[in-house]
Design an enzyme around this catalytic site. Structure first.
Site, short mmCIF file in Angstrom:
data_model
loop_
_atom_site.label_atom_id
_atom_site.label_comp_id
_atom_site.label_asym_id
_atom_site.label_seq_id
_atom_site.Cartn_x
_atom_site.Cartn_y
_atom_site.Cartn_z
N ASP B 399 0.66 -1.08 -0.03
CA ASP B 399 0.05 0.24 -0.04
C ASP B 399 0.82 1.10 -0.07
OD1 ASP B 399 -2.23 1.60 0.29
OD2 ASP B 399 -1.90 1.82 2.55
N LYS B 400 0.40 2.28 -0.35
CA LYS B 400 1.16 3.48 -0.34
C LYS B 400 1.10 4.44 0.95
CE LYS B 400 0.41 7.51 -2.29
NZ LYS B 400 0.85 8.49 -1.22
N LYS B 567 -5.45 28.60 -6.78
CA LYS B 567 -4.34 27.69 -6.68
C LYS B 567 -4.51 26.24 -7.49
CE LYS B 567 -5.60 25.31 -2.45
NZ LYS B 567 -5.41 25.08 -0.96
N ARG B 601 5.62 17.80 -3.99
CA ARG B 601 4.34 18.18 -4.87
C ARG B 601 4.33 19.59 -4.99
NH1 ARG B 601 -0.50 14.88 -2.45
NH2 ARG B 601 0.49 12.64 -2.40
N GLY B 682 -4.63 3.60 -3.63
CA GLY B 682 -6.08 4.17 -4.11
C GLY B 682 -5.39 5.64 -4.46
N LYS B 802 -7.07 -4.74 -5.26
CA LYS B 802 -5.89 -5.25 -4.60
C LYS B 802 -5.83 -7.00 -4.54
CE LYS B 802 -5.02 -0.73 -2.30
NZ LYS B 802 -4.26 -0.46 -0.78
N ASP B 822 -1.87 -0.75 5.83
CA ASP B 822 -1.91 -0.30 7.04
C ASP B 822 -3.73 -0.11 7.32
OD1 ASP B 822 -2.04 1.80 5.36
OD2 ASP B 822 -1.92 3.17 7.22
N ASN B 825 -8.81 -0.88 3.81
CA ASN B 825 -8.70 -1.18 2.44
C ASN B 825 -7.58 -2.19 1.92
OD1 ASN B 825 -6.77 0.59 2.95
ND2 ASN B 825 -6.77 1.59 0.93
N ASP B 826 -6.81 -2.32 3.01
CA ASP B 826 -5.54 -3.37 2.46
C ASP B 826 -5.69 -4.89 2.88
OD1 ASP B 826 -4.15 -1.37 1.55
OD2 ASP B 826 -3.35 -0.87 3.62
#
Lengths: 369, 1212
Positions: B399-400, B567, B601, B682, B802, B822, B825-826
């Protein structure tokens, strides 16, 4: 980020300052810093290097060859004489005895075998009987005995173990000693005569005590002890093994060698590991320091032929042997040691060559990070 | 746990037929009891005092191994067959059963305790018009109970009334679904009106009809009949057991399902049991061994028949048993040999394997280097049966957010009016690396500053203090143009809730530099500008969406000036700038590239002053458009386009998406260990790609990074194929062919082989493309292409996808997979992968609860795999090899002996030796090896991650290795039998007495065997700790001690028939030739092995050999790994608009919905999301962002909204 993480923390020496708020009160769940839990136990880490392997080979080689030679020479110095008296061949003196065999023979069949010794047997000579193709190590045979009974337990005497079947009882009376082993007790009688060149035949004194293990004679085998010290009385109410001609209390006249502690019985009861075996029968003790125990010359072996082996192609032998520190004659160990030692030495040389030629490959030169 | 649940379920059903519909009358126990609904008492324990022994034994004998040994035991009591005494089987079996029973018993005691604790919780029940405190277990269906704030919900309840307006209650469902945000439940008005009126409540006689108990957490259907009316009930009116009441003073509820029938309990089913590949192989091998055993027994049985035929006349001395002829004797012998040779599959194998795994799991729990001090979290091996698989991982699915990144955004750099801020330079003008020690800017002049915020460049503060107008405008924009909300509980203590962490970081930056966003109403934003409170009128929010990639606000300053602040992604903003900014654009572009190069970013900021009259007309049109019935979106877009032009550039921001510590180093290490890492996130593609670069997954040096973002199946297929052909032109256009077919236990499975490609490639695939690619027809294409790439990043992936990706790899690759994550969703992928790892220490334990291993930081994965995993695998393989070796050697000797004992199933060894061989004499040394062995220590393991590769290739234990093992044991057993045989043949003791008797031979053979296997162990063991030495020497000593003891006079005289070997040890072991035989046997057993291994090391050294050799040369610990300089990318711009949030928040903050309820004081241990009740459920991970908050680590699991967005709304 990569550079941001400190090895210090990873090592677990981090200060507790960053711990949870109630740090002092709450016991930290940090694992203990013991060598065991952290898998840091000091250890010896041997690896097979040329420096250890090659010398080991050479040393083993150099060690084994002399041992082997020593063993071989020792074995060769042992005098041994074997006489097969089974009597299956018609030329054999015991042919007749072997042919008309029956367990219940009333008149013993005696046959004599003559032989001559080219060389004298110097030290104590041990007389063995050897049997071949006799499966004393068969599972059902091995367990067909009652150690309690043989140990003098009175209950077992009257009520032998079931293991003894079918030699447990005879005519309702318990057999003593019970079981297939005892029942098949070797019952040939061997006598040795020296044929003096002058024609007289002198019987050689055979000692029948001291042929069993001390522990067997004194611990494992015991006569039952009753009110009466007379064995006959104690064995009252038991039957003799079916194949025996005499009951157990009449095996020998010597009370110290009678009953269960008869040494011939004890020796027999120590079953052999292999189908070909020899068992100590008698000892010919050296009398004087000058003359050999068995001088060279002609001898006669007189056999009271009782024991049937023909039916299962067994063989019977009489063996006369001297012994050494390594026991009886058996060249195997010596040859094996010499062979293994030589192979070791040879392998050492081959490995040495290989190591010199290719050994650099195992160096870590080509390890990349 | 599952089984007893189902048992219990069965038990419940027994009393009555299957429930079709549940009928409950409130406050009517007599009526409800007719239906015999379960009460609220739960029972998760299996046994009681009396049922323990029979039940536990029954369960244990269901295990095949135990049943097998019971079968052997039965064989052994048949006298005709029994070749061994009963105790040779009974002793090990009883030991094994006792150990298992003790473990089961203690587990059950714990369950009893927890049951008791739960059942004895107190709750207030409305009985006979008054509230009585009752135990949970006494609550019955149909009771009305009162819950108070922070109480656990007792059972599944129908909400009747609550203390809150509109009969709302707030619940936390963390225990149920792992989501920690609050959910709202609302009672029916008709019942809600009863409020706290006990009289009305006890008079309440509603009749409830609803579905029977089931395990669906998200669905409930039922009706309530009350006062002649019928009300339909759904999930929104039900409180489920396992939830916790929050922010609600009290509520009343009617018990619908109780105890075992609650949805929570219905859900606690069996989790899928994972087995390792070694497990599976072991089972296959054990089957083979059984076949082999049957084969050996058959050979020997035939041998016995022949022997009986030929030597039949030996019956002179050994009569046959009644009715046994040669053939029948062969049959009996078969079973006798089954008993004797059963040691090829010893019972202790399974026990030892479990012990080893348990031990290695403890090492993981105990590892200080996987302990995270900040959250006081040690690593936990939650599953103790998968350890060796950790050493074989080939694919990692990660997962990220929260795993690779901390989900903390920091405002790192900015460019204002062409000047770049954020870097620190030393005197010589060199840029300094930021460290913990770098001096931070002092924000003490600003009382509202966030103390957690740090910035290192002093010049920016100087600029602010000097009232540089552009700098002020820059921060004013950041303070105004956002959709965050502020919470100020006590004066000066601000808490922001932003929809994305990026935005939170920007608003916080503005706050610290003196432009404090303080509060907002739908029409105004109040900020404190350099200490002065100013209220801006918020006229319009031009909300963010994925196409616009920007957001703007139009505000009126207190002075009455109208401004538009915008922005957005630099590319988008640049297109809409006034031509006069071109010079500034150039400089800013340079800065943007630099930011992007640092992995930040970026956002561009612009503003524009508006003309009052123009705005009025625009606003009019805007109003019309926003109320238009058709084409509303397009019309609004058009209007937005119209006003967002000719803006003036203010500058740009660079936000760092903070990686977890050590992530890129870990990833590099893992990729050196030839592990492929796939990131499944995600997040948006840009964000994911950006992170890919900053954590070293994607690299500039890569030959190419393919992006698959097709929106139709054909497009996706084409993109995948193009990528594949580019990597490996010769694979051609054709469809994927299956290169290899593997066979596992008869089950044919297709396997896709690895294909080597030149160069390194990366693949980025989008969620909706992935949906097409995961289709049956295309999955092989996807897999093939993806597996050629070094790195794969899937973005916008749903939890289901996943799991699908993991399943895909599991299905076609014979490789071990690991999933790490973590969040809730994982969970699906963690459960799907061979090994699931949960990142703990965060809130929401769902991932951890379904994981096999958990720890606090991604970087510990390195240690888990490269050290613990590798060692576990190595140890397990060494164990298996050695274990099979020692038992085969042991057993084969019997086989050889059979030819010399008339195939009579006579054992070679003493029965006591057979009993104790596996349990005592060889148990501890091999356990010691499998618990302590390490080829090289952990530091070297890190130094050479290549050491991990053999595990992936199954090199330490495979069928070939097993076959070698069998041959080796065959050789050893020949030596162990025939050397003593030849040496003892016709020989006698040194006093002429017997030494070739059965008992002496047994002792000699068993001593040779034991010493030979001990020395073999010594050869296998690479790491001799004191414990190992103790075990090995101790075992040998124990062997001799026990041998002398059980062959002694005393024990013979006490147990005459059990210990017939009296005196054998004394009489045999004092013989020189016996010892010479033992020496020869052991040397012959060991020499070929040493020579072979030495030869292999010389000719074909493995990586292990090389590293161990190097360790030997270095003789010292390696130098610490070189500090890796931070990888700076001099790349083109990659990051665009990196908002990770969704559209729609503009509407939210301007609507009144979120202000439905005034905040009340509540417990502090609670997530700030609680402050936005009603329909405003901040979605996504962003919701928890609060750098200022007490819980800096706090973050939310994804809620369902974000999880499924990609499915619902594919055009995003």
């Amino acid at each position: 980020m990569a550079s941001g993480y400190s090895a210090k923390e990873e090592d677990g020496h981090h200060s507790g300052a960053l711990g949870p708020a109630g740090g002092a009160a709450v016991r930290s769940r940090k694992p203990d810093n013991t060598a065991f839990k952290q898998q840091r136990l000091p250890a010896w880490q041997p690896i097979l290097t040329a420096g250890t392997v090659l010398p080991a080979f050479f040393i083993i080689g150099l060690l084994f060859i002399p041992i082997g030679i020593g063993l071989y020479v020792t074995s060769n110095n042992i005098r041994e004489l074997q006489i097969d008296y089974t009597g299956t061949e018609s030329s054999s003196p015991c042919f007749a005895c072997s042919q008309n065999y029956s367990w219940n023979m009333t008149t013993p069949c005696v046959c004599s075998v003559s032989f001559s010794l080219d060389q004298p047997f110097e030290s104590n000579v041990f007389m063995y009987y050897g049997l071949s193709n006799f499966y004393q190590n068969h599972r059902r045979y091995v367990k067909s005995r009652d150690d309690s009974q043989l140990n003098g337990n009175l209950n077992s005497l009257k009520e032998p173990s079931k293991e003894c079947e079918p030699y447990r009882t005879n005519d309702g009376k318990p057999i003593a000693p019970c079981g297939a082993i005892a029942n098949s007790l070797f019952n040939d009688t061997l006598a040795l005569y020296y044929n003096d060149p002058n024609g007289t035949e002198t019987q050689i004194q055979l000692v029948k005590r001291g042929i069993a293990w001390w522990t067997d004679k004194h611990v494992k085998f015991r006569n039952p002890v009753g009110d009466d010290s007379n064995l006959t009385a104690i064995f009252q109410g038991t039957a003799k093994p079916v194949n025996w001609q005499k009951p157990v209390y009449e095996l020998d006249s010597d009370p110290e060698n009678n009953g269960f502690i008869n040494e011939d019985l004890i020796v027999w009861m120590r079953t052999a590991a292999l189908p070909t075996f020899r068992k100590l029968y008698r000892i010919i003790e050296k009398n004087s320091s000058t003359s050999p125990t068995l001088p060279r010359g002609n001898y006669t072996l007189k056999i009271t032929y009782n024991y049937p082996v023909r039916s299962f192609e067994g063989r019977k032998r009489m063996i006369l042997s001297t012994i050494s520190w390594m026991g009886g004659k058996n060249p195997f160990l010596g040859i094996a040691y010499i062979t293994v030692g030589s192979i070791c030495f040879f392998l050492g040389v081959v490995l040495l060559i290989i190591h010199h030629k290719y050994g650099s490959r195992s160096s870590s030169a080509d390890l990349t990070h | 746990m599952g089984s007893q649940m189902s048992l219990f379920g069965l038990h419940c059903l027994k009393g009555k037929e299957k429930e079709e519909e549940r009928r409950i009358r409130a406050n009517n126990r007599e009526y409800n009891q007719l239906h015999k609904y379960a009460t609220n008492a739960i029972k998760t324990s299996k046994y009681n005092m009396f049922s323990f022994l029979p039940l536990n034994l029954f369960e244990q004998f269901q295990r095949i191994a135990n049943a097998y040994f019971l079968f052997l035991l039965i064989l052994q009591v048949i006298p005709a067959i029994s070749s061994l005494s009963w105790f040779t089987t009974v002793v090990p079996l009883v030991l094994v059963l006792a150990v298992s029973a003790a473990k089961d018993g203690s587990d059950d005691i714990n369950r009893h305790k927890s049951d008791r604790q739960v059942n004895n919780r107190k709750v207030k029940v409305l009985l006979n018009g008054e509230l009585r405190t009752e135990k949970w277990m006494d609550v019955q269906v149909g009771d009305i109970i009162k819950l108070e704030n922070n109480h656990f919900v007792t059972a599944d309840l129908l909400l009747l009334s609550s203390s809150e307006p509109l009969n709302l209650v707030y619940i936390e469902t963390a225990e149920l679904d792992g989501e920690t945000n609050l959910k709202v439940r609302q009672a029916l008005t008709i019942t809600g009106d009863m409020g706290h009126n006990l009289e009305m409540l006890s008079a309440f006689d509603g009749e409830l009809r609803c579905e029977p108990p089931n395990n669906r957490l998200d669905r409930f259907t039922g009706t309530l009949m009350f006062q002649g009316q019928k009300f339909s009930l759904d999930n929104e009116k039900v409180l489920l057991r396992g939830c916790t009441l929050r922010n609600t003073e009290w509520c009343f509820g009617l018990v619908i399902f109780a105890g075992p029938e609650t949805k929570l309990m219905q859900n606690s089913g069996r989790t899928t049991f994972k087995r390792t590949s070694i497990d599976r192989m072991m089972n296959a091998l054990v089957l083979c061994i059984f076949v082999f055993l049957v084969f050996m027994c058959t050979v020997l049985a035939i041998g016995n028949s022949i022997w009986e035929q030929q030597q039949g006349d030996f019956t002179t001395f050994l009569p046959r048993q009644d009715g046994v002829n040669a053939a029948f004797s062969g049959f009996l012998t078969f079973w006798s040999y089954v008993i004797i040779l059963n040691t090829v599959v010893p019972i202790s194998l399974y026990v030892s394997v479990e012990i080893i795994r348990l031990g290695n799991s403890f090492y993981i729990d105990w590892d200080r280097k996987m302990y995270y001090a900040r959250s006081d979290t040690p690593a936990v091996a939650r599953t103790t049966t998968l350890n060796e698989e950790l050493g074989q991982i080939k694919y990692i699915f990660s997962d990220k957010t929260g795993t690779l990144t901390q989900n903390i955004m920091t405002f790192n750099k900015c460019s204002i009016n062409g000047k770049c801020y954020g870097d620190v330079f030393d005197y010589s003008g060199q840029r300094l690396e930021m460290t913990e020690e770098t001096e931070k800017v002092d924000f003490s002049y600003n009382p509202l500053a966030d103390p957690k915020f740090s910035f290192h460049d002093h010049s920016l503060v100087e600029a602010v203090k000097l009232e540089n107008p552009e700098v002020h405008a820059f921060f004013r924009l950041l303070a105004l143009c956002h959709t965050a909300m502020a919470e100020e509980k006590t004066e000066g203590e601000l808490l922001y809730q932003a929809q994305s962490p990026d935005e939170g970081a920007l608003v916080t930056a503005a706050r610290n530099f003196g432009f404090v966003f303080r509060s907002r109403t739908p029409e105004t934003i109040s900020i404190v500008e350099m200490g002065i409170q100013r209220n801006y009128e918020l006229l319009t929010i031009l909300d963010f969406n994925n196409v616009r990639k920007r957001m703007s606000v139009i505000v009126r300053s207190p002075e009455g000036k109208l401004s538009l602040y915008c922005k957005g992604a630099d590319t988008v903003v640049y297109e809409r700038l006034h031509p006069s900014c071109s010079k500034l654009m150039e400089v800013t572009t340079e800065h943007l590239s630099e930011f992007a190069g640092d992995g930040l970013r970026t956002l561009a900021l612009a503003y524009k002053d508006l003309d009052e009259s123009y705005f009025e007309s625009w606003r009019q049109r805007h109003h019309e458009a926003s109320t238009a019935l058709d084409d509303r979106e397009d019309k609004l877009d058009e209007l937005y386009e119209e006003i967002e032009k000719n803006m003036l550039l203010l500058g740009a921001t660079g936000i760092e998406d903070k990686l977890q510590d050590g992530v890129s180093h870990t990833i590099e290490q893992l990729s050196r260990a030839d592990i492929k890492i796939w990131v499944l996130t995600g997040d948006k593609q840009e964000t994911a790609e950006n992170i890919g670069y900053s954590c070293n997954l994607l690299r500039e040096e890569m030959s190419e990074v393919f992006t698959v973002a097709g929106t139709s199946p054909e497009e996706v297929r084409q993109e995948l194929r193009t990528a594949r052909i580019k990597m490996k032109p010769e694979t051609g256009e054709g469809n994927v062919t299956i290169e290899g077919e593997g066979e596992i236990l008869g089950k044919k499975s297709k396997l896709v082989q690895d294909e080597a490609v030149n160069g390194e490639y990366g693949l980025v695939i989008n969620g909706h493309s992935l949906a097409y690619a995961l289709d049956k027809t295309m999955e092989l294409e996807l897999l093939r292409t993806a597996c050629m790439c070094k790195t794969v990043i899937c973005c916008r992936v749903t939890p289901l996808q996943k799991a699908q990706v993991v399943e895909l790899v599991k299905k076609y690759k014979r490789a071990v997979t690991l999933a790490i994550g973590d969040g809730a969703n994982d969970v699906s992928m963690i459960k799907a992968a061979h090994i699931g790892v949960g990142i703990s220490g965060q809130e929401g334990m769902q991932a951890v609860l379904s994981s096999d291993y958990s720890f606090a930081q991604f970087r510990y994965l390195q240690r888990l795999l490269l050290v613990h995993g590798r060692w576990s695998y190595l140890r397990m393989c060494k164990f298996l090899c050695y274990f099979f070796y020692k038992n085969f050697t042991f057993t084969f000797v019997h086989f050889w002996y059979a030819f010399f004992c008339g195939f009579s199933a006579q054992t070679v060894y003493d029965e006591w030796f057979i009993t104790l061989y596996n349990l005592v004499y060889t148990a501890l040394p091999v356990l010691g090896m499998s618990l302590f062995d390490q080829d090289v220590n952990d530091r070297w393991s890190f130094q050479y991650p290549q050491l991990y590769v053999p595990g992936q290739l199954n090199m330490y234990f495979s069928k070939t290795i097993f076959a070698k093992c069998v041959l080796h044991s065959g050789y050893s057993s020949l030596v162990v039998f025939f050397i003593p045989y030849a040496a003892m043949y016709n020989t006698v003791r040194d006093n002429g007495k017997d030494v070739a008797d059965y008992q002496s031979f047994a002792l000699l053979a068993q001593t040779c065997l034991l010493i030979a296997v001990c020395i073999q162990l010594g050869l296998d063991m690479a790491y001799w700790t004191a414990v190992n030495q103790f075990f090995v020497w101790g075992s040998l000593a124990v062997y001799f001690a026990i041998t002398f003891a059980i062959y002694s006079n005393g024990i013979f005289l006490i147990f005459t028939s059990s210990f017939p070997f009296i005196g054998v040890a004394r009489n045999t072991l004092n013989q020189a030739n016996v010892w010479l035989t033992i020496l020869l046997t052991t040397i012959l057993c060991v020499l070929p092995v040493v020579a072979y291994r030495f030869l292999l090391m010389q000719l074909r050294p493995t990586i292990n050999d090389k590293v161990r050799f190097k360790v030997r040369q270095t003789k010292a610990s390696p130098p610490p790994p070189p500090r890796r300089a931070r990888i700076r990318r001099t790349s083109s711009r990659r990051s665009g608009y990196a908002f990770s949030h969704a559209q729609g928040y503009g509407d939210l903050v301007t609507s009144r919905r979120f202000l439905r309820r005034a905040p009340v004081s509540r417990s502090t241990a609670f997530s700030p999301t609680a402050r936005s009740p009603g329909k405003f459920l901040p979605t996504g991970r962003s919701a928890g962002y609060s750098p200022t908050g007490r819980q800096s680590n706090l973050r939310q699991d994804e809620t369902s909204l974000q999880m499924y967005r990609a499915v619902k709304d594919p055009q995003i």
